[in-house]
Design an enzyme around this catalytic site. Structure first.
Site, mmCIF file in Angstrom:
data_model
loop_
_atom_site.group_PDB
_atom_site.id
_atom_site.type_symbol
_atom_site.label_atom_id
_atom_site.label_comp_id
_atom_site.label_asym_id
_atom_site.label_seq_id
_atom_site.Cartn_x
_atom_site.Cartn_y
_atom_site.Cartn_z
ATOM 1 N N GLU A 27 0.967 -0.994 0.058
ATOM 2 C CA GLU A 27 -0.166 0.048 0.052
ATOM 3 C C GLU A 27 0.831 1.254 -0.043
ATOM 4 O O GLU A 27 2.074 1.252 0.317
ATOM 5 C CB GLU A 27 -0.869 0.020 1.324
ATOM 6 C CG GLU A 27 -1.924 -1.048 1.171
ATOM 7 C CD GLU A 27 -3.120 -1.166 2.430
ATOM 8 O OE1 GLU A 27 -4.081 -1.369 2.131
ATOM 9 O OE2 GLU A 27 -2.579 -0.757 3.643
ATOM 10 N N CYS A 58 3.441 8.706 1.189
ATOM 11 C CA CYS A 58 4.001 7.637 2.033
ATOM 12 C C CYS A 58 4.152 6.283 1.289
ATOM 13 O O CYS A 58 3.217 5.749 1.084
ATOM 14 C CB CYS A 58 3.169 7.419 3.244
ATOM 15 S SG CYS A 58 3.820 6.376 4.296
ATOM 16 N N CYS A 78 7.051 -6.912 6.863
ATOM 17 C CA CYS A 78 8.132 -6.299 7.738
ATOM 18 C C CYS A 78 8.627 -7.537 8.778
ATOM 19 O O CYS A 78 7.873 -8.025 9.622
ATOM 20 C CB CYS A 78 7.688 -5.187 8.365
ATOM 21 S SG CYS A 78 8.963 -4.399 9.245
ATOM 22 N N CYS A 85 7.614 -4.655 15.483
ATOM 23 C CA CYS A 85 7.080 -3.757 16.507
ATOM 24 C C CYS A 85 5.682 -4.269 16.970
ATOM 25 O O CYS A 85 4.879 -4.544 16.353
ATOM 26 C CB CYS A 85 6.955 -2.297 16.203
ATOM 27 S SG CYS A 85 8.585 -1.961 15.405
ATOM 28 N N CYS A 88 2.341 -2.189 15.718
ATOM 29 C CA CYS A 88 2.110 -1.854 14.288
ATOM 30 C C CYS A 88 1.627 -2.916 13.535
ATOM 31 O O CYS A 88 1.833 -4.193 13.540
ATOM 32 C CB CYS A 88 3.519 -1.633 13.345
ATOM 33 S SG CYS A 88 3.465 -1.067 12.070
ATOM 34 N N ASN A 114 -2.849 5.244 16.171
ATOM 35 C CA ASN A 114 -4.088 4.659 15.444
ATOM 36 C C ASN A 114 -4.259 3.290 16.080
ATOM 37 O O ASN A 114 -3.473 2.187 15.817
ATOM 38 C CB ASN A 114 -3.776 4.678 13.980
ATOM 39 C CG ASN A 114 -3.251 6.145 13.638
ATOM 40 O OD1 ASN A 114 -3.982 6.955 13.636
ATOM 41 N ND2 ASN A 114 -1.964 6.522 13.042
ATOM 42 N N CYS A 129 -0.574 6.032 9.923
ATOM 43 C CA CYS A 129 0.598 5.054 10.355
ATOM 44 C C CYS A 129 0.311 3.888 11.232
ATOM 45 O O CYS A 129 -0.309 3.909 11.785
ATOM 46 C CB CYS A 129 1.564 6.109 11.225
ATOM 47 S SG CYS A 129 1.674 7.837 10.766
HETATM 48 N N1 SAH Z 1 10.157 0.853 9.634
HETATM 49 C C1 SAH Z 1 10.334 2.111 9.535
HETATM 50 C C2 SAH Z 1 9.393 2.879 8.690
HETATM 51 C C3 SAH Z 1 7.840 2.847 9.214
HETATM 52 S S1 SAH Z 1 7.449 4.288 9.370
HETATM 53 C C4 SAH Z 1 10.099 2.840 10.967
HETATM 54 O O1 SAH Z 1 9.963 2.197 11.849
HETATM 55 O O2 SAH Z 1 10.422 3.927 11.300
HETATM 56 C C5 SAH Z 1 5.934 4.396 10.281
HETATM 57 C C6 SAH Z 1 6.047 4.896 11.603
HETATM 58 O O3 SAH Z 1 4.538 4.557 11.852
HETATM 59 C C7 SAH Z 1 6.850 4.598 12.456
HETATM 60 O O4 SAH Z 1 7.119 5.573 13.399
HETATM 61 C C8 SAH Z 1 5.982 3.578 13.325
HETATM 62 O O5 SAH Z 1 6.565 3.006 14.569
HETATM 63 C C9 SAH Z 1 4.750 4.358 13.223
HETATM 64 N N2 SAH Z 1 3.617 3.362 13.767
HETATM 65 C C10 SAH Z 1 3.459 2.205 13.493
HETATM 66 N N3 SAH Z 1 2.237 1.804 14.077
HETATM 67 C C11 SAH Z 1 1.575 2.897 14.257
HETATM 68 C C12 SAH Z 1 0.090 2.995 14.905
HETATM 69 N N4 SAH Z 1 -0.565 1.819 15.019
HETATM 70 N N5 SAH Z 1 -0.095 4.294 15.231
HETATM 71 C C13 SAH Z 1 0.705 5.321 14.850
HETATM 72 N N6 SAH Z 1 2.077 5.129 14.531
HETATM 73 C C14 SAH Z 1 2.272 3.788 14.138
#
Ligand code: SAH
Length: 340
Positions: free
Chosen positions: A88, A101, A108, A112, A115, A286, A329
């Site tokens: 996406e 984005c 991945c 985390c 996520c 989110n 995000c």
């Molecule tokens: N893997 C890279 C790129 C992804 S960026 C990284 O970790 O930076 C996506 C961003 O959104 C990251 O900062 C991630 O931690 C954040 N993110 C992940 N899940 C989220 C959520 N449910 N709500 C808000 N931010 C989130």
């Protein structure tokens, strides 16, 4: 070989190798990225025999957009890659321009806890052309110019380092899309050796670090990567980055209710970042299918914000974009097969 995976200098080398002048690379780049033709035959200032040679050596191929969801100032695109994998990308209309984005991997491996994108383990890296064409297809579909790119979609950009740097070179080229380096942001969960490698390249590209916790005990629970590269090493790499790059680093910090959003966390964070040329981007969480995490209330986000401010840390709160179409995000997914 897909033509969209070539830097201009790769194309210059190609032309020199086939006994042609290297400025042809500029012409081809302009056709592809300024006039946006999708066949070699349309490149009308290039000789027939060279067009034939290009057709033999390259393809002009793109994934396919299979679904678009529109929200307020946001459009989410689902792509079917040539091998059937799904990814996406999300287009955001800001007052300063259109920002895309971009995803960098199918799935991945970073794991985390909060996520959605990591629900599917990495199946493969995206190639440079698969990142470039996310931009081209969205521009064509919406009839817009994309001025900003954030590498914050599905995947960990520094786990696909070479393709990501190639992608940046291609979209940054003035003879092509000409997206300014300062309008490109690469975000990493903190892969220290790659932060160091990136540092040496001295690019004008913005660096963002997903921090999300001010101490190892908490960060270990939220982000597996912290077991390999704890906070001290991440901050050390950022300090060294700042010594040679005249750019501000962004620390992303998701606000998770009751987990990392207390007063003591704000104070700890301020102490950790004191003196660094950086700013903190607070991200309202989110909610996803990781039901153990909830969003911090706005008033508590503002309390956290105030504490950082008072401690002279630059801080912003990320505007909430796209949650109505699950385009925010951490909500992007590759595992469509299982779900729909
Ligand atoms: N893997 C890279 C790129 C992804 S960026 C990284 O970790 O930076 C996506 C961003 O959104 C990251 O900062 C991630 O931690 C954040 N993110 C992940 N899940 C989220 C959520 N449910 N709500 C808000 N931010 C989130």
């Amino acid at each position: 070989m897909n033509i969209y995976s070539l830097r201009r200098k790769d194309l210059e080398n190609y032309f020199e190798n086939i006994g042609q002048k290297k400025f042809k690379a500029v012409q081809v780049y302009e056709w592809l990225y300024k006039k946006k033709v999708t066949s070699f035959a349309s490149m009308s200032n290039i000789k027939k025999e060279i067009i034939q040679k290009l057709e033999e050596d390259f393809e002009i191929a793109t994934p396919e957009i299979i679904k678009i969801q529109n929200g307020k100032d946001v459009h989410k695109f689902l792509f079917n890659m040539q091998d059937g994998e799904k990814i996406e990308a999300v287009l955001m209309n800001h007052d300063y321009g259109n920002s895309l984005c971009v995803s960098t991997q199918v799935g991945c491996n970073m794991g985390c806890a909060f996520c959605e994108s990591g629900r599917l383990k990495k199946r493969r890296n995206l190639t440079a052309d698969e990142m470039v064409t996310q931009i081209l297809l969205v521009e064509a579909e919406l009839n817009i110019r994309i001025s900003h790119v954030v590498l914050m979609g599905i995947g960990e950009p520094f786990d696909n380092y070479d393709n990501v740097m190639k992608f940046i070179d291609i979209i940054n080229d003035d003879n092509g899309l000409g997206i300014g380096a300062r309008h490109i942001t690469v975000s990493t969960c903190g892969i220290v050796p790659k932060i160091r490698e990136f540092s040496k390249e001295k690019r004008q590209v913005n660096l963002a670090i997903s921090l999300h916790a001010p101490n190892d005990e908490l960060r270990n629970k939220l982000m597996k990567i912290n077991l390999a590269y704890p906070i001290k090493e991440v901050i050390g790499a950022v300090k060294d980055y700042l010594k040679v790059n005249n750019r501000k680093v962004t620390f992303e910090y998701i606000m998770l209710k009751g987990v990392n959003d207390k007063e003591k966390h704000a104070i700890e964070l301020a102490n950790l970042l004191k003196g660094l040329t950086c700013y903190v981007n607070l991200i309202p969480y989110n909610e996803t299918s990781h039901i153990e995490f909830k969003k911090t209330e706005n008033k508590d986000i503002m309390r956290f914000y105030d504490i950082l401010k008072k401690n002279k840390i630059n801080v912003t709160v990320r505007r909430e974009f796209g949650s109505e179409v699950e385009a925010a995000c951490g909500q992007l997914r590759s595992n469509y097969k299982e779900e729909k």
